[in-house]
Write a protein that holds these residues in place. Structure first.
Motif, PDB file in Angstrom:
ATOM      1  N   VAL A  22      -1.732   0.775  -4.717  1.00  0.00           N
ATOM      2  CA  VAL A  22      -1.241  -0.324  -4.675  1.00  0.00           C
ATOM      3  C   VAL A  22      -1.618  -1.248  -3.668  1.00  0.00           C
ATOM      4  O   VAL A  22      -1.097  -1.224  -2.520  1.00  0.00           O
ATOM      5  N   LYS A  72       0.976  -1.170  -0.042  1.00  0.00           N
ATOM      6  CA  LYS A  72      -0.053  -0.084  -0.009  1.00  0.00           C
ATOM      7  C   LYS A  72       1.086   1.218   0.123  1.00  0.00           C
ATOM      8  O   LYS A  72       1.785   1.314   0.895  1.00  0.00           O
ATOM      9  N   ASP A 112       1.506   7.684  -6.549  1.00  0.00           N
ATOM     10  CA  ASP A 112       1.287   7.465  -7.837  1.00  0.00           C
ATOM     11  C   ASP A 112       0.960   8.793  -8.609  1.00  0.00           C
ATOM     12  O   ASP A 112       0.192   9.426  -7.869  1.00  0.00           O
ATOM     13  N   THR A 131      -3.902  -3.200  -8.160  1.00  0.00           N
ATOM     14  CA  THR A 131      -4.084  -1.496  -8.035  1.00  0.00           C
ATOM     15  C   THR A 131      -5.589  -1.312  -8.009  1.00  0.00           C
ATOM     16  O   THR A 131      -6.165  -1.597  -8.925  1.00  0.00           O
ATOM     17  N   ARG A 151       0.824  -6.832 -10.046  1.00  0.00           N
ATOM     18  CA  ARG A 151       0.246  -6.344  -8.833  1.00  0.00           C
ATOM     19  C   ARG A 151      -1.337  -5.816  -9.216  1.00  0.00           C
ATOM     20  O   ARG A 151      -1.810  -5.739 -10.114  1.00  0.00           O
ATOM     21  N   ASP A 174      -3.345   6.332  -7.549  1.00  0.00           N
ATOM     22  CA  ASP A 174      -3.567   4.664  -7.447  1.00  0.00           C
ATOM     23  C   ASP A 174      -2.977   4.260  -6.285  1.00  0.00           C
ATOM     24  O   ASP A 174      -1.865   4.707  -5.640  1.00  0.00           O
ATOM     25  N   ARG A 179      -7.811   2.041  -8.747  1.00  0.00           N
ATOM     26  CA  ARG A 179      -7.638   3.300  -9.277  1.00  0.00           C
ATOM     27  C   ARG A 179      -8.962   4.044  -9.714  1.00  0.00           C
ATOM     28  O   ARG A 179     -10.005   2.974  -9.676  1.00  0.00           O
ATOM     29  N   SER A 182      -0.420   6.877  -1.919  1.00  0.00           N
ATOM     30  CA  SER A 182      -1.071   7.626  -3.364  1.00  0.00           C
ATOM     31  C   SER A 182      -0.123   8.497  -3.829  1.00  0.00           C
ATOM     32  O   SER A 182      -0.553   9.557  -4.392  1.00  0.00           O
TER      33      SER A 182
END
Length: 101
Positions: A36, A25, A30, A47, A45, A34, A49, A28
């Motif tokens: 993970v 985790k 990204d 995710t 993985r 997103d 999103r 955020s």
């Protein structure tokens, strides 16, 4: 908050066999916010999103290029309604897998 995923046995021949799934985790960080949820293997993985304002569950392979991990073409993105159908059938899928083991 997230449960640690069990070790995944991968027989696809892509070299990820026996790689432990990890809790991954993020904050955020990204570019799209997103999250993970877990790593299924070294290059795969799960995710969560948002796409066009709708939540999606993305199960995807990633590859490395110029020191960055990028999403590959191989994968599936499930809208919330399809994810819920899959989630609701996990016990049946597990039972069917026992018959093929």
């Amino acid at each position: 908050m997230w449960k640690k995923a069990k070790k995944w046995r991968d027989d696809s021949g892509d070299g990820d066999s026996g790689v432990p799934a990890k809790l991954a985790k993020t904050d955020s960080d990204d570019r799209n916010g997103d999250i993970v949820v877990c790593e299924l293997s070294k290059s795969r993985r799960v995710t969560v999103r948002s796409w066009q304002g709708k939540p999606m569950v993305d199960i995807r392979e990633f590859y490395e290029k110029d020191g960055k991990e990028l999403p590959g073409k191989k994968g599936i993105t499930l809208p919330l309604d399809q994810w819920e159908i899959l989630r609701d059938h996990i016990a049946e899928i597990s039972e069917a897998l026992k018959d093929h083991a």
